[in-house]
Design an enzyme around this catalytic site. Structure first.
Site, mmCIF file in Angstrom:
data_model
loop_
_atom_site.group_PDB
_atom_site.id
_atom_site.type_symbol
_atom_site.label_atom_id
_atom_site.label_comp_id
_atom_site.label_asym_id
_atom_site.label_seq_id
_atom_site.Cartn_x
_atom_site.Cartn_y
_atom_site.Cartn_z
ATOM 1 N N SER A 302 0.837 -1.195 0.000
ATOM 2 C CA SER A 302 0.000 0.000 0.000
ATOM 3 C C SER A 302 0.880 1.256 0.000
ATOM 4 C CB SER A 302 -0.972 -0.032 1.179
ATOM 5 O OG SER A 302 -1.981 0.935 1.039
ATOM 6 N N ASP A 389 -10.000 -4.158 -5.366
ATOM 7 C CA ASP A 389 -9.342 -3.155 -4.516
ATOM 8 C C ASP A 389 -9.792 -1.747 -4.893
ATOM 9 O OD1 ASP A 389 -7.725 -1.672 -2.889
ATOM 10 O OD2 ASP A 389 -5.847 -2.588 -3.527
ATOM 11 N N HIS A 420 -7.926 -4.947 -0.994
ATOM 12 C CA HIS A 420 -6.646 -4.365 -0.607
ATOM 13 C C HIS A 420 -5.774 -5.359 0.168
ATOM 14 C CE1 HIS A 420 -4.138 -0.900 -0.680
ATOM 15 N NE2 HIS A 420 -4.070 -0.769 0.629
#
Length: 445
Positions: A302, A389, A420
């Site tokens: 991320s 996501d 995610h």
């Protein structure tokens, strides 16, 4: 060398959520389509392995170009299907939620952030159309390289000076560990935990630097790569090892909404300072006498994936980059009516409704866009993305992946039914195997 790996394990079959209920959701055995090719979503809700006849399912379809549809259906012996197609390169996904025959939510227990929570039974799947053609719709700043050269010069004026405080983490008997602070330009130091295998000789070991996802937390002592020196860097240059209340207070106050701080100023934007700490972290590990001088690995997910891409772009000594569901990609995606990656400086919900500030912010944040950083990457790069996501949209990830130069080794793992939490299986396996290989080569078992 370019590879596209599609994982079929999860999205082609059944995901069990509760003792009695499970889903069968698929797209006909594929998840990447051509323009105008028929896409068929199929869904069946099972109870005790059989169709949950009479129960109900609501669905929501979202996609680029403002695609948004909702509906519901009752479960029958025949799976529900929905056919569509896209005439552009982009993303489409569908999410299902389960209700019983009386319209009540069907609940199940799921683990979230280490705790069991009760949520409605739901699942989904996504597809991409011609992802290899995705590119940032906004031109790269003409002075992108000059901008970062100036930041590098600013950083070079600050000596690479570190304070190391020894500590002994639980389970760390094979390592020497330190809480470190390294002087850095931009107002905040590099702050992290450095762990070096005991008995490491000069110039004997590769180095890996791990970067954190969004949020406010301490660094961690990374103790599971016994063949590597590992520096784990907290994202904000803050103190490590404090109690949970300390970080919660920071997140509510001093670092509240940090991602949007100074977003209208390319020189003061929060991620500019973060990327400078990334560069300084690499400066520091290259001074370690135990580093072999050859292998420099960066990894994270991320926001940590974004920092890893930036690290590989801004420091040519990086040899391997492992970026899971990377954020900060394709900020101008909204201009092509698709979602940017987190922090989505302009939300895709404002497609066609952009304000003057929205238009003003895009050229300022372009300097921290990993879709442009990717053009500077020479390291072998492993990326992972999930087609469910909505935090870091798969289109934004491909806009960066496609920009990694031809001739650079790269792999992308796509997982159609993951959000995610999509795994970067190939990159993380390589890292674990490489560490084990180095450990074994030193005569250790």
């Amino acid at each position: 060398m370019k590879k596209l790996l599609l994982l079929a394990i999860m999205w082609s079959g059944i995901t069990v959520f509760a003792a009695k209920y499970s889903w069968e959701i698929n797209t006909g055995g594929k998840a990447v389509f051509q323009k105008n090719e028929k896409i068929t979503f199929s869904c069946q809700l099972l109870k005790d392995g059989k169709a949950a006849i009479g129960d109900q399912v609501s669905f929501e379809i979202r996609g680029d170009n403002n695609i948004h549809k909702k509906g519901n259906f009752k479960i029958s012996e025949t799976p529900w299907t929905y056919e569509t197609s896209l005439d552009f390169s982009g993303w489409l996904f569908i999410r299902f939620s389960a209700f019983d025959s009386e319209g009540k939510k069907i609940l199940h227990d799921v683990k979230s952030r280490g705790k069991m929570v009760t949520r409605q039974l739901s699942d989904g799947i996504g597809v991409l159309v011609e992802p290899e053609k995705l590119q940032p719709p906004m031109p790269e700043p003409a002075d992108f390289d000059a901008f970062w050269a100036a930041k590098r010069a600013e950083l070079d004026k600050v000596p690479v000076k570190a304070v190391r405080v020894p500590f002994s983490p639980k389970g760390g008997k094979y390592f020497n560990c330190w809480d470190i602070k390294v002087d850095c330009a931009g107002g905040r130091p590099v702050s992290g935990y450095l762990c070096i295998p005991k008995g490491a000789k000069p110039k004997s070991l590769p180095v890996a630097v791990r970067f954190h996802g969004a949020g406010v937390r301490s660094a961690n002592a990374v103790l599971y790569y016994r063949g590597l020196i590992v520096l784990d860097v907290n994202a904000h240059g803050i103190a490590n090892g404090r109690d949970a209340a300390f970080y919660s207070d920071l997140q509510k106050k001093d670092l509240n909404n940090y991602h949007a701080r100074n977003k209208l100023d390319r020189n003061k934007g929060y991620f500019v300072g973060m990327y400078m700490r990334v560069m300084r972290a690499l400066d520091y590990v290259k001074t370690l006498p135990e580093w072999d001088g050859k292998t420099l690995i960066v990894f994270g997910g991320s926001q940590g994936g974004a920092q890893s891409l930036a690290a590989a772009a801004l420091d040519k000594d990086v040899t391997h980059c492992i970026a899971g569901v990377p954020a900060l990609c394709d900020h101008g995606g909204v201009l092509a009516e698709r979602s940017a990656g987190w922090p989505q400086f302009v939300s895709w919900f404002r497609i066609g409704k952009m304000t003057a500030e929205d238009r003003a912010v895009l050229p300022e944040v372009a300097y921290v866009d990993c879709a442009y950083m990717a053009r500077r990457i020479k390291a072998k790069t492993y990326i992972g993305t999930g087609f469910m996501d909505y935090v870091c949209a798969p289109t934004s990830v491909f806009a960066a992946y496609n920009n990694i130069p031809a001739g650079t080794e790269k792999d992308i793992v796509t997982t159609p039914d993951k959000a995610h939490n999509a795994p970067n299986t190939k990159g993380m396996k390589w890292l674990a195997d490489f560490s084990a290989q180095v450990f074994k080569s030193q005569g250790k078992e």
